[in-house]
Design a protein around this motif. Sequence first.
Motif, short mmCIF file in Angstrom:
data_model
loop_
_atom_site.label_atom_id
_atom_site.label_comp_id
_atom_site.label_asym_id
_atom_site.label_seq_id
_atom_site.Cartn_x
_atom_site.Cartn_y
_atom_site.Cartn_z
N PHE A 36 61.03 -14.63 -19.69
CA PHE A 36 61.16 -15.79 -18.81
C PHE A 36 60.15 -16.88 -19.15
O PHE A 36 59.82 -17.72 -18.32
CB PHE A 36 60.99 -15.36 -17.35
CG PHE A 36 61.98 -14.32 -16.91
CD1 PHE A 36 63.26 -14.69 -16.53
CD2 PHE A 36 61.65 -12.96 -16.92
CE1 PHE A 36 64.19 -13.74 -16.14
CE2 PHE A 36 62.58 -12.01 -16.54
CZ PHE A 36 63.86 -12.40 -16.14
N ALA A 37 59.68 -16.88 -20.39
CA ALA A 37 58.64 -17.83 -20.79
C ALA A 37 59.06 -19.27 -20.53
O ALA A 37 58.24 -20.11 -20.11
CB ALA A 37 58.31 -17.65 -22.27
N HIS A 38 60.33 -19.59 -20.73
CA HIS A 38 60.80 -20.97 -20.58
C HIS A 38 60.65 -21.49 -19.16
O HIS A 38 60.60 -22.71 -18.94
CB HIS A 38 62.26 -21.08 -21.01
CG HIS A 38 63.20 -20.20 -20.23
ND1 HIS A 38 63.12 -18.83 -20.24
CD2 HIS A 38 64.23 -20.51 -19.38
CE1 HIS A 38 64.07 -18.32 -19.46
NE2 HIS A 38 64.74 -19.32 -18.92
N LEU A 39 60.53 -20.59 -18.18
CA LEU A 39 60.39 -21.02 -16.80
C LEU A 39 59.00 -21.60 -16.52
O LEU A 39 58.76 -22.14 -15.44
CB LEU A 39 60.70 -19.87 -15.85
CG LEU A 39 62.11 -19.29 -15.94
CD1 LEU A 39 62.31 -18.20 -14.91
CD2 LEU A 39 63.18 -20.38 -15.81
N ALA A 60 62.57 -19.66 -27.76
CA ALA A 60 62.35 -21.00 -28.29
C ALA A 60 61.11 -21.64 -27.66
O ALA A 60 60.32 -22.30 -28.35
CB ALA A 60 63.58 -21.87 -28.02
N PHE A 61 60.93 -21.41 -26.36
CA PHE A 61 59.77 -21.99 -25.68
C PHE A 61 58.48 -21.39 -26.21
O PHE A 61 57.51 -22.11 -26.49
CB PHE A 61 59.89 -21.78 -24.18
CG PHE A 61 58.75 -22.36 -23.39
CD1 PHE A 61 58.74 -23.71 -23.06
CD2 PHE A 61 57.67 -21.58 -23.00
CE1 PHE A 61 57.68 -24.27 -22.35
CE2 PHE A 61 56.61 -22.12 -22.29
CZ PHE A 61 56.61 -23.47 -21.97
N ARG A 62 58.45 -20.08 -26.38
CA ARG A 62 57.23 -19.42 -26.87
C ARG A 62 56.91 -19.86 -28.30
O ARG A 62 55.74 -19.99 -28.66
CB ARG A 62 57.38 -17.90 -26.81
CG ARG A 62 57.23 -17.33 -25.42
CD ARG A 62 57.48 -15.82 -25.41
NE ARG A 62 56.50 -15.10 -26.20
CZ ARG A 62 55.31 -14.69 -25.75
NH1 ARG A 62 54.97 -14.95 -24.50
NH2 ARG A 62 54.49 -14.03 -26.53
N ALA A 63 57.94 -20.08 -29.11
CA ALA A 63 57.70 -20.53 -30.48
C ALA A 63 57.09 -21.93 -30.51
O ALA A 63 56.21 -22.22 -31.32
CB ALA A 63 59.01 -20.50 -31.27
N ALA A 64 57.55 -22.78 -29.60
CA ALA A 64 57.05 -24.16 -29.56
C ALA A 64 55.75 -24.29 -28.79
O ALA A 64 54.96 -25.21 -29.05
CB ALA A 64 58.11 -25.06 -28.92
#
Length: 268
Positions: free
Chosen positions: A81-84, A32-36
């Motif tokens: 771990f993109a969201h981190l 989700a983080f990478r998409a946004a």
Amino acid sequence: MELIDWTDAFENGAYIPGAEEIAAGWGRDAAAFRAATPPRTLRYGDGARQIVDLYLPEGAPRGLAVFVHGGYWHSRAPQDFAHLAAGALARGWAVAQPGYTLAPEARIAGIGREVARAVELAASAVAGPIRLSGHSAGGHLVARLACAGALDPGVAARIAHVLPISGIFDLAPLTASAMNAKLQLDAAEAAAESPALLEPSDAPMTLWVGAAERPEFLRQTRLMGEARSRSGRPAAEIYAPGLNHFTVIAGLADPASDIVTTWLETNP
């Protein structure tokens, strides 16, 4: 005869309630983080994993925050771990998450050299101070970068703080663990790549570990702290209450968390 079951000593998932659900949550949150927030991808070599995902804040970055993923050198990828990156990014830092060739295709010494090249490439793209962090095997890798001679001198001089999280700093026990079938460590390489045995650079360090982690990870943190003290470059040690090997990294996604504040604002 070994008195310690070293395979069990480094086993985390079996001792963490809900471990599978936590790991699955990493994947969902990262996607989700990478998409946004799509990263800029840099390449430091021809290998499939020799990339750096670089997340840029709005406006000029305060500097470069590097997070190196774990997975015992033989699994996982920065995309997991993109969201981190969210915590440091929200505080105005560019965030680099390097990939690296996994064991057994690469040995730990080679992985360390790859991560050094990745950091040097990211440093050429982002000006200002550099703050390193990494989890588990990534904690080892950033601690290894904080040893004398590991980085280009110009890049090494920019390292403002190193935050290994639940790192492994003495590799010798791994030679007696089942995972060594993939790592292929021998005694010489274990000694040469153990940050607790090497001369540290001048980079300040804080050692962060969950207080509820397996005994071996607590021992590894104490050992590294003692080694730094003997070198005359002491490191702070933080044992985060109630956190285990999987939950200890969750705060990196929160810009207001203690772990992000320690990483980005500490000036030892």
